[in-house]
Scaffold this motif. Structure first.
Motif, mmCIF file in Angstrom:
data_model
loop_
_atom_site.group_PDB
_atom_site.id
_atom_site.type_symbol
_atom_site.label_atom_id
_atom_site.label_comp_id
_atom_site.label_asym_id
_atom_site.label_seq_id
_atom_site.Cartn_x
_atom_site.Cartn_y
_atom_site.Cartn_z
ATOM 1 N N GLN A 253 0.832 -1.216 0.000
ATOM 2 C CA GLN A 253 0.000 0.000 0.000
ATOM 3 C C GLN A 253 0.861 1.257 0.000
ATOM 4 O O GLN A 253 0.589 2.216 -0.729
ATOM 5 C CB GLN A 253 -0.909 -0.006 1.229
ATOM 6 N N ASN A 257 0.996 3.783 -3.374
ATOM 7 C CA ASN A 257 0.621 5.203 -3.288
ATOM 8 C C ASN A 257 1.749 6.105 -3.775
ATOM 9 O O ASN A 257 1.518 7.064 -4.530
ATOM 10 C CB ASN A 257 0.253 5.566 -1.846
ATOM 11 N N GLY A 332 -3.880 10.166 0.512
ATOM 12 C CA GLY A 332 -2.894 9.162 0.134
ATOM 13 C C GLY A 332 -1.607 9.250 0.930
ATOM 14 O O GLY A 332 -1.170 8.268 1.537
#
Length: 385
Positions: A253, A257, A332
């Motif tokens: 993740q 991002n 984000g």
């Protein structure tokens, strides 16, 4: 009576290694001999130039800096007899690190001087630590906000949406457009709050040994099959890197991002993203409010060749809702900061036109950590790079 001069203990008699002293300094230090070859670099110099000691020591300085660099002129002055010279506002620019405004000090070593000590001062270690702690505080502020939104916003929105649906049953077509708009906007806000609820998850991470190169390879393939299909990727990996102590899914993740942001910032055509890994010897981070010092030797960098981050956003870049995207939520990088903080890591960035790099420092896996977690992370296997 003649007073006997007190004898000061030398490094050798004290058992202190001079190279260890130089490596502990917070500024990049190089030793250059009279022929212009680099004879020694400390840890900070390796990080500054993004090169290992093995690649720098024994090579001519002109292989690293152009012959017309002011650094060369300062070294020449000292070799001709000056004891110490310095110059502020020197630009050091290499293809690997881009332009940096620094102060350079060159000092003679020995008489006659056949070696010089070059010290580069870019910014203080205090500022580096302050930036890292600021990013952690930003992540914690998002956590508190997420918990508040979940309790204080979703329930009233549910009531508003229910009232709009009741009104819709007894209104004409023109008014029904307005009630539909109320429902849609309520759904949109709930979806945003749902995205933020991940910040309030305080469950301990399930961590284990993660091969960071496997993570980066997976993320690169995902990116190149979608949002980064027109981007050129350059990989500069240290194959001997030990495993990260982390959660594989959450590391994916993080870098998904960062790479997505880099791909959106890169020019079209000609976009390029550089992924690099390296080992930082002796890097430890002191946590606020305690004596704990985290060992963060594993450095992962994501670099793009976009226009750079606007100056007015840099100090708040990891805060929620800060974004340069037209339709972006600004969550984000806040999520990235939280996950890295949960891993005990640190994220920094440096942005110049045509070169923006995010640097993530992470802890290394140790066999003794097997006993500290209830279970290894799902899908995580120990492996060397």
């Amino acid at each position: 009576m003649q007073r006997r001069a007190s004898r000061q203990p030398s490094f050798r008699s004290s058992g202190i290694d001079p190279s260890a002293v130089l490596s502990a300094l917070p500024d990049p230090v190089l030793v250059v001999d009279g022929s212009g070859e680099i004879r020694y670099v400390n840890l900070e110099a390796q990080q500054f130039f993004d090169l290992s000691a093995a690649m720098m020591e024994g090579t001519p300085l002109v292989d690293l800096l152009p012959p017309d660099s002011p650094v060369m002129g300062l070294i020449e002055q000292v070799l001709r007899g000056s004891l110490r010279v310095s110059q502020e506002g020197v630009t050091i620019d290499t293809p690997r690190i881009g332009p940096h405004q620094v102060t350079v000090r060159v000092t003679a070593m020995g008489e006659p001087s056949d070696h010089v000590l070059v010290t580069i001062n870019e910014r203080s270690i205090a500022r580096k630590i302050d930036n890292s702690l600021t990013h952690r505080h930003a992540a914690r502020s998002v956590t508190a906000m997420a918990a508040m939104l979940a309790h204080e916003v979703k329930n009233p929105l549910s009531g508003i949406r229910g009232a709009a649906q009741l009104l819709e049953e007894n209104c004409d077509e023109q008014d029904r457009v307005l009630t539909r708009l109320i429902c849609d906007e309520a759904d949109r806000i709930v979806a945003l709050v749902n995205r933020m609820e991940v910040f309030s998850d305080e469950r301990p991470l399930e961590r284990g040994a993660v091969n960071i190169h496997t993570v980066l390879e997976h993320v690169r393939k995902v990116a190149q099959s979608g949002f980064a299909r027109n981007i050129r990727f350059v990989e500069r990996y240290d194959p001997s890197l030990p495993p990260v102590y982390g959660n594989r899914d959450q590391l994916i993740q993080i870098f998904l991002n960062l790479i997505k942001n880099a791909a959106e910032a890169a020019p079209e055509p000609g976009g390029e993203i550089v992924l690099s890994t390296s080992y930082q010897h002796g890097v430890r981070m002191a946590l606020a409010g305690g004596d704990t010092r985290l060992h963060l030797p594993l450095l992962v960098s994501v670099q793009d060749n976009g226009d750079g981050i606007p100056e007015d956003l840099r100090s708040n870049l990891f805060d929620p809702f800060v974004t340069t995207k037209v339709n972006g939520t600004g969550l984000g990088l806040a999520l990235v900061a939280k996950i890295i903080g949960d891993h005990g890591g640190v994220i920094e960035f440096d942005s110049q036109p045509r070169r923006t790099v995010f640097k993530v420092s992470l802890p290394m896996y140790d066999e003794s950590q097997n006993t500290s977690d209830p279970a290894p992370a799902k899908g995580v296997r120990g492996a060397r790079g």
